[in-house]
Design an enzyme around this catalytic site. Structure first.
Site, PDB file in Angstrom:
ATOM      1  N   PRO A  82      -3.501   7.277 -15.500  1.00 32.48           N
ATOM      2  CA  PRO A  82      -2.861   8.156 -14.533  1.00 32.48           C
ATOM      3  C   PRO A  82      -3.811   8.732 -13.479  1.00 32.48           C
ATOM      4  O   PRO A  82      -4.943   9.091 -13.783  1.00 32.48           O
ATOM      5  CB  PRO A  82      -2.284   9.287 -15.405  1.00 32.48           C
ATOM      6  CG  PRO A  82      -3.022   9.211 -16.692  1.00 32.48           C
ATOM      7  CD  PRO A  82      -3.381   7.765 -16.881  1.00 32.48           C
ATOM      8  N   ASN A  83      -3.289   8.780 -12.293  1.00 28.00           N
ATOM      9  CA  ASN A  83      -3.922   9.390 -11.114  1.00 28.00           C
ATOM     10  C   ASN A  83      -5.045   8.563 -10.507  1.00 28.00           C
ATOM     11  O   ASN A  83      -5.554   8.909  -9.444  1.00 28.00           O
ATOM     12  CB  ASN A  83      -4.407  10.819 -11.406  1.00 28.00           C
ATOM     13  CG  ASN A  83      -3.263  11.747 -11.722  1.00 28.00           C
ATOM     14  OD1 ASN A  83      -2.309  11.798 -10.963  1.00 28.00           O
ATOM     15  ND2 ASN A  83      -3.320  12.444 -12.837  1.00 28.00           N
ATOM     16  N   ARG A  97      -8.332  11.702  -2.768  1.00 26.39           N
ATOM     17  CA  ARG A  97      -8.559  13.106  -3.131  1.00 26.39           C
ATOM     18  C   ARG A  97      -9.834  13.201  -3.969  1.00 26.39           C
ATOM     19  O   ARG A  97     -10.254  12.229  -4.585  1.00 26.39           O
ATOM     20  CB  ARG A  97      -7.419  13.638  -4.005  1.00 26.39           C
ATOM     21  CG  ARG A  97      -6.041  13.494  -3.455  1.00 26.39           C
ATOM     22  CD  ARG A  97      -5.430  14.878  -3.193  1.00 26.39           C
ATOM     23  NE  ARG A  97      -4.006  14.793  -2.938  1.00 26.39           N
ATOM     24  CZ  ARG A  97      -3.459  14.243  -1.863  1.00 26.39           C
ATOM     25  NH1 ARG A  97      -4.228  13.718  -0.943  1.00 26.39           N
ATOM     26  NH2 ARG A  97      -2.148  14.214  -1.711  1.00 26.39           N
ATOM     27  N   TYR A 148     -14.994  11.715  -7.768  1.00 24.47           N
ATOM     28  CA  TYR A 148     -14.677  10.316  -8.059  1.00 24.47           C
ATOM     29  C   TYR A 148     -15.158   9.329  -6.991  1.00 24.47           C
ATOM     30  O   TYR A 148     -14.962   8.129  -7.141  1.00 24.47           O
ATOM     31  CB  TYR A 148     -13.164  10.171  -8.266  1.00 24.47           C
ATOM     32  CG  TYR A 148     -12.662  10.977  -9.446  1.00 24.47           C
ATOM     33  CD1 TYR A 148     -13.079  10.678 -10.736  1.00 24.47           C
ATOM     34  CD2 TYR A 148     -11.794  12.048  -9.275  1.00 24.47           C
ATOM     35  CE1 TYR A 148     -12.645  11.416 -11.820  1.00 24.47           C
ATOM     36  CE2 TYR A 148     -11.340  12.787 -10.359  1.00 24.47           C
ATOM     37  CZ  TYR A 148     -11.770  12.475 -11.623  1.00 24.47           C
ATOM     38  OH  TYR A 148     -11.343  13.198 -12.697  1.00 24.47           O
ATOM     39  N   ASN A 179      -9.960   2.320 -18.431  1.00 27.59           N
ATOM     40  CA  ASN A 179     -10.129   3.693 -17.980  1.00 27.59           C
ATOM     41  C   ASN A 179      -8.769   4.352 -18.147  1.00 27.59           C
ATOM     42  O   ASN A 179      -7.894   4.230 -17.273  1.00 27.59           O
ATOM     43  CB  ASN A 179     -10.596   3.764 -16.525  1.00 27.59           C
ATOM     44  CG  ASN A 179     -10.849   5.213 -16.106  1.00 27.59           C
ATOM     45  OD1 ASN A 179     -10.489   6.152 -16.829  1.00 27.59           O
ATOM     46  ND2 ASN A 179     -11.461   5.398 -14.947  1.00 27.59           N
ATOM     47  N   ALA A 212      -6.756  10.666 -18.035  1.00 25.84           N
ATOM     48  CA  ALA A 212      -6.572  11.827 -18.916  1.00 25.84           C
ATOM     49  C   ALA A 212      -5.974  11.455 -20.272  1.00 25.84           C
ATOM     50  O   ALA A 212      -6.134  12.198 -21.247  1.00 25.84           O
ATOM     51  CB  ALA A 212      -5.703  12.867 -18.220  1.00 25.84           C
ATOM     52  N   ASP A 221      -3.679   3.558 -31.158  1.00 22.83           N
ATOM     53  CA  ASP A 221      -2.987   2.649 -32.087  1.00 22.83           C
ATOM     54  C   ASP A 221      -2.815   1.262 -31.462  1.00 22.83           C
ATOM     55  O   ASP A 221      -3.010   0.242 -32.130  1.00 22.83           O
ATOM     56  CB  ASP A 221      -1.610   3.212 -32.476  1.00 22.83           C
ATOM     57  CG  ASP A 221      -1.709   4.413 -33.406  1.00 22.83           C
ATOM     58  OD1 ASP A 221      -2.799   4.653 -33.966  1.00 22.83           O
ATOM     59  OD2 ASP A 221      -0.689   5.114 -33.575  1.00 22.83           O
ATOM     60  N   GLU A 226     -14.489   1.242 -23.201  1.00 22.12           N
ATOM     61  CA  GLU A 226     -13.958   2.466 -22.585  1.00 22.12           C
ATOM     62  C   GLU A 226     -14.784   2.764 -21.341  1.00 22.12           C
ATOM     63  O   GLU A 226     -16.019   2.691 -21.370  1.00 22.12           O
ATOM     64  CB  GLU A 226     -14.062   3.627 -23.580  1.00 22.12           C
ATOM     65  CG  GLU A 226     -13.597   4.939 -22.974  1.00 22.12           C
ATOM     66  CD  GLU A 226     -13.680   6.119 -23.952  1.00 22.12           C
ATOM     67  OE1 GLU A 226     -13.808   5.907 -25.178  1.00 22.12           O
ATOM     68  OE2 GLU A 226     -13.627   7.257 -23.457  1.00 22.12           O
ATOM     69  N   HIS A 231     -15.261   5.302 -17.727  1.00 17.66           N
ATOM     70  CA  HIS A 231     -14.936   6.455 -16.883  1.00 17.66           C
ATOM     71  C   HIS A 231     -15.829   6.453 -15.659  1.00 17.66           C
ATOM     72  O   HIS A 231     -17.026   6.158 -15.758  1.00 17.66           O
ATOM     73  CB  HIS A 231     -15.126   7.771 -17.641  1.00 17.66           C
ATOM     74  CG  HIS A 231     -14.267   7.841 -18.856  1.00 17.66           C
ATOM     75  ND1 HIS A 231     -12.917   8.052 -18.775  1.00 17.66           N
ATOM     76  CD2 HIS A 231     -14.570   7.668 -20.159  1.00 17.66           C
ATOM     77  CE1 HIS A 231     -12.420   8.015 -19.998  1.00 17.66           C
ATOM     78  NE2 HIS A 231     -13.391   7.780 -20.857  1.00 17.66           N
ATOM     79  N   LEU A 232     -15.262   6.842 -14.541  1.00 11.66           N
ATOM     80  CA  LEU A 232     -16.046   6.978 -13.311  1.00 11.66           C
ATOM     81  C   LEU A 232     -17.027   8.134 -13.433  1.00 11.66           C
ATOM     82  O   LEU A 232     -18.211   8.015 -13.092  1.00 11.66           O
ATOM     83  CB  LEU A 232     -15.101   7.249 -12.135  1.00 11.66           C
ATOM     84  CG  LEU A 232     -14.192   6.087 -11.729  1.00 11.66           C
ATOM     85  CD1 LEU A 232     -12.936   6.611 -11.063  1.00 11.66           C
ATOM     86  CD2 LEU A 232     -14.946   5.135 -10.826  1.00 11.66           C
ATOM     87  N   ARG A 247     -18.584  17.594 -17.849  1.00 12.34           N
ATOM     88  CA  ARG A 247     -17.391  18.278 -17.343  1.00 12.34           C
ATOM     89  C   ARG A 247     -16.796  19.187 -18.422  1.00 12.34           C
ATOM     90  O   ARG A 247     -17.464  19.539 -19.378  1.00 12.34           O
ATOM     91  CB  ARG A 247     -16.413  17.222 -16.823  1.00 12.34           C
ATOM     92  CG  ARG A 247     -17.043  16.353 -15.711  1.00 12.34           C
ATOM     93  CD  ARG A 247     -16.084  15.348 -15.151  1.00 12.34           C
ATOM     94  NE  ARG A 247     -14.965  16.008 -14.471  1.00 12.34           N
ATOM     95  CZ  ARG A 247     -13.837  15.382 -14.120  1.00 12.34           C
ATOM     96  NH1 ARG A 247     -13.703  14.095 -14.371  1.00 12.34           N
ATOM     97  NH2 ARG A 247     -12.876  16.038 -13.513  1.00 12.34           N
ATOM     98  N   ARG A 292     -12.721  17.230 -22.039  1.00 15.23           N
ATOM     99  CA  ARG A 292     -12.971  15.821 -21.702  1.00 15.23           C
ATOM    100  C   ARG A 292     -14.027  15.199 -22.625  1.00 15.23           C
ATOM    101  O   ARG A 292     -14.365  14.025 -22.487  1.00 15.23           O
ATOM    102  CB  ARG A 292     -13.422  15.679 -20.245  1.00 15.23           C
ATOM    103  CG  ARG A 292     -12.373  16.071 -19.245  1.00 15.23           C
ATOM    104  CD  ARG A 292     -12.820  15.790 -17.823  1.00 15.23           C
ATOM    105  NE  ARG A 292     -12.129  16.672 -16.896  1.00 15.23           N
ATOM    106  CZ  ARG A 292     -10.917  16.424 -16.387  1.00 15.23           C
ATOM    107  NH1 ARG A 292     -10.277  15.325 -16.676  1.00 15.23           N
ATOM    108  NH2 ARG A 292     -10.352  17.285 -15.557  1.00 15.23           N
TER     109      ARG A 292
HETATM  110  O1  CA2 Z   1     -13.915   9.827 -14.882  1.00 17.62           O
HETATM  111  C1  CA2 Z   1     -12.922   9.137 -15.134  1.00 17.62           C
HETATM  112  O2  CA2 Z   1     -12.810   7.968 -14.818  1.00 17.62           O
HETATM  113  C2  CA2 Z   1     -11.712   9.809 -15.802  1.00 17.62           C
HETATM  114  O3  CA2 Z   1     -11.113   8.858 -16.682  1.00 17.62           O
HETATM  115  C3  CA2 Z   1     -10.761  10.168 -14.688  1.00 17.62           C
HETATM  116  C4  CA2 Z   1      -9.553  10.961 -15.154  1.00 17.62           C
HETATM  117  C5  CA2 Z   1      -9.975  12.150 -16.008  1.00 17.62           C
HETATM  118  O4  CA2 Z   1      -8.836  12.797 -16.525  1.00 17.62           O
HETATM  119  C6  CA2 Z   1     -10.878  11.726 -17.144  1.00 17.62           C
HETATM  120  O5  CA2 Z   1     -11.271  12.872 -17.868  1.00 17.62           O
HETATM  121  C7  CA2 Z   1     -12.108  11.023 -16.623  1.00 17.62           C
HETATM  122  C8  CA2 Z   1      -8.776  11.481 -13.952  1.00 17.62           C
HETATM  123  C9  CA2 Z   1      -8.404  10.439 -12.977  1.00 17.62           C
HETATM  124  C10 CA2 Z   1      -7.931  11.153 -11.762  1.00 17.62           C
HETATM  125  O6  CA2 Z   1      -8.371  10.437 -10.662  1.00 17.62           O
HETATM  126  C11 CA2 Z   1      -8.286  11.070  -9.465  1.00 17.62           C
HETATM  127  C12 CA2 Z   1      -8.847  10.419  -8.403  1.00 17.62           C
HETATM  128  C13 CA2 Z   1      -8.822  10.999  -7.173  1.00 17.62           C
HETATM  129  C14 CA2 Z   1      -8.216  12.229  -7.004  1.00 17.62           C
HETATM  130  C15 CA2 Z   1      -7.634  12.879  -8.058  1.00 17.62           C
HETATM  131  C16 CA2 Z   1      -7.663  12.297  -9.307  1.00 17.62           C
END
Ligand code: CA2
Length: 150
Positions: free
Chosen positions: A11-12, A19, A24, A75, A78, A88, A99, A101-102, A108, A112
């Site tokens: 998600p996101n 954003r 990110y 990735n 959240a 599962d 796994e 993550h960016l 953080r 997380r």
């Molecule tokens: O660091 C990562 O890749 C995360 O998986 C990104 C997730 C966050 O919930 C994880 O804790 C770490 C959030 C992705 C949201 O991506 C956005 C990108 C641009 C603007 C807003 C959100």
């Protein structure tokens, strides 16, 4: 074409580059997809790169990976920190999992710091921004080479 590595994004992550560039980075998910595919092709692999905001869709894709993917780079966004359903599904897939993550999630918020995905993963890459996708492909290519040599 060889069996693809599934690169699944939660998600996101569709908002990348639009954003919060301070966390990110400035690249869009389309940019990240391009660099992931380029690295995979250079190593003789291909990728199936997807993003969903829906937990169940990610679960369905992970189930699909059991028959259609050589490995899974995930990735989970959240959902990493919340989803037993994704854990599962990963365990049931019986494929190598990385796994990803960016951001460096350990720098953080404490919520997380826990990952439901990690117990199903061979390894975790975090904190290297979009470059992490290339690192994950390299690591997966190594895992798959070792697997085929067994
Ligand atoms: O660091 C990562 O890749 C995360 O998986 C990104 C997730 C966050 O919930 C994880 O804790 C770490 C959030 C992705 C949201 O991506 C956005 C990108 C641009 C603007 C807003 C959100």
């Amino acid at each position: 074409m060889p069996t693809p590595i599934f690169v699944l994004n939660g998600p996101n992550l569709n908002l990348l580059g639009v954003r919060e560039p301070s966390i990110y980075g400035a690249e869009t998910l389309e940019d990240v997809k391009r660099r992931t595919q380029a690295r995979a092709e250079a190593l003789g692999h291909n990728v199936d790169f997807r993003q969903s905001n829906v937990e169940g869709e990610l679960v369905t894709w992970i189930q699909e990976a059991r028959d259609k993917a050589s490995g899974i780079v995930l990735n989970a966004g959240a959902y990493t920190h919340t989803s037993i359903a994704i854990l599962d599904a990963l365990n049931a897939a019986e494929k190598p999992v990385i796994e990803l993550h960016l951001s460096n999630v350990f720098r953080r918020e404490s919520f997380r710091h826990h990952s439901y995905v990690a117990p199903a993963a061979q390894g975790v890459i975090c904190g290297f921004g979009p470059k992490g996708y290339e690192l994950a492909i390299e690591a997966m290519a190594d895992l798959l080479t070792r697997k085929s040599a067994r």
